[in-house]
Design an enzyme around this catalytic site. Structure first.
Site, PDB file in Angstrom:
ATOM      1  N   HIS A 165      12.980  14.574  53.446  1.00  0.00           N
ATOM      2  CA  HIS A 165      13.955  13.801  54.212  1.00  0.00           C
ATOM      3  C   HIS A 165      13.820  14.012  55.719  1.00  0.00           C
ATOM      4  CE1 HIS A 165      16.561  17.502  54.341  1.00  0.00           C
ATOM      5  NE2 HIS A 165      16.901  16.979  55.500  1.00  0.00           N
ATOM      6  N   ASP A 169      13.963  15.234  44.586  1.00  0.00           N
ATOM      7  CA  ASP A 169      12.552  15.578  44.850  1.00  0.00           C
ATOM      8  C   ASP A 169      12.286  15.658  46.348  1.00  0.00           C
ATOM      9  OD1 ASP A 169      11.691  15.462  41.978  1.00  0.00           O
ATOM     10  OD2 ASP A 169      12.350  13.391  42.214  1.00  0.00           O
ATOM     11  N   SER A 176      17.140  21.917  57.947  1.00  0.00           N
ATOM     12  CA  SER A 176      16.506  21.105  56.909  1.00  0.00           C
ATOM     13  C   SER A 176      15.015  21.411  56.792  1.00  0.00           C
ATOM     14  CB  SER A 176      16.684  19.621  57.224  1.00  0.00           C
ATOM     15  OG  SER A 176      18.020  19.229  57.056  1.00  0.00           O
TER      16      SER A 176
END
Length: 354
Positions: free
Chosen positions: A147, A206, A302
């Site tokens: 992401h 995923d 992240s």
């Protein structure tokens, strides 16, 4: 929310009437059967009828064959035996100085030498915005989250500690100054490999990716690879009562990013309970950690690594990649969600090349 005590009481109450002896599927602890856990509140009779024995006070159930990816994988079943990846280094997870995020503490220089800072293009400045983290897994590859690539990656920085300075220096409690003998290294990238199923099974499913660097890393005392777990590693069993460690430069409790690399220790959270917190949206191959007020991974963390050590000392093994969590970081009883690295070992191995 149903507690384990109330669940056991309901099942034990009907054990004599419903205990099965003709189970076509494995008779396993109910904690390992997500499909039946989902039925606890809506169809308790189905759970009672699936009871096939007991392990101490823990009910064993005739778990139906999963229709999709299970939330909790069994460590006793492996599709194929582990095969060492010759591209992964034999020496890994070594920390230069590990005695020293959101609610976290400053790390010491060199304590987490596998950390990568991912810098993304800023149209208005000449400096990259470091918005994601990653980890060094060999001389050409960085492991991170899929992401992260909604923006244009500009640089991968290794050996970084303080993003606000060209030279990393720290002052000890006794007033002694120590500076890293080598500056951070910036790398261009050759390829970004996102997992092909990213976002297909769920909103953030995923959530894992590899970055192939344009040139090999020259390892030194301040840049080293982290260890990867075996496929289908039983994380709860490996951790026991220990907590895992997350590191990053992400948002802190002050609402700003940290210039210096931070660390925080987080407890493992039961997947069934975590899935209730996220309203059943977890899809498997995920881990939940945290839920402690004021301690969490957050925005700019992240893609960063979640690591553990069996002896609370090197070597360190990466068990998770920071994926997503609550909008407000560090909320009590709301853990963060991590991609389980062991679940993707085959994919990682298959997508690495010399």
């Amino acid at each position: 929310m149903w507690s384990r005590v109330s669940l056991l009481a309901l099942i034990l109450q009907a054990a004599d009437a419903f205990s099965r002896t003709d189970c076509p599927q494995p008779c396993i602890p109910i904690d390992k059967c997500p499909d039946l856990i989902k039925l606890i509140q809506t169809n308790i009779r189905a759970v009672q009828e699936a009871t096939c024995g007991f392990q101490g006070q823990m009910p064993l159930v005739c778990c139906p064959a999963p229709s999709n990816e299970p939330l909790v994988s069994s460590s006793t079943t492996t599709s194929k035996p582990p095969v060492p990846n010759p591209l992964l280094p034999k020496s890994c997870g070594q920390s230069h100085n590990d005695d020293r995020i959101h609610g976290g503490n400053e790390t010491r220089i060199g304590a987490f030498p596998w950390m990568a800072a991912l810098g993304f293009k800023n149209r208005f400045t000449n400096k990259p915005d470091f918005l994601c983290g990653g980890s060094v897994i060999n001389e050409r590859y960085i492991l991170t989250a899929a992401h992260c690539f909604g923006k244009v990656l500009e640089v991968v920085r290794l050996g970084e500690w303080d993003t606000s300075t060209d030279e990393d220096c720290e002052i000890s409690k006794k007033g002694n100054k120590f500076c890293a003998p080598e500056p951070p290294q910036d790398f261009d990238f050759e390829e970004i490999i996102e997992h092909p199923d990213y976002g297909k099974r769920g909103v953030v499913s995923d959530d894992i990716a590899l970055i192939r660097l344009a040139r090999p890393i020259k390892f030194n005392e301040w840049i080293q690879p982290v260890c990867l777990p075996d496929r289908d590693m039983d994380v709860p069993a490996a951790l026991g009562e220990k907590w895992a460690i997350i590191t990053g430069w992400g948002f802190t409790e002050n609402g700003t990013t940290s210039d210096r690399l931070l660390q925080v220790s987080l407890p493992l959270v039961d997947m069934a309970r975590c899935n209730q917190t996220y309203q059943g949206k977890l899809v498997g191959k995920q881990l939940c950690f945290g839920g402690t007020k004021g301690q969490d991974s957050c925005g700019g963390d992240s893609g960063g690594p979640l690591v553990m050590s069996e002896l609370s000392a090197p070597p360190y093994t990466q068990i998770g990649v920071v994926s997503f969590g609550p909008t407000s970081c560090g909320k009590k009883d709301v853990p963060g969600v991590y991609a389980s690295v062991s679940s993707y070992r085959d994919w990682i191995d298959e997508n690495m090349r010399p």
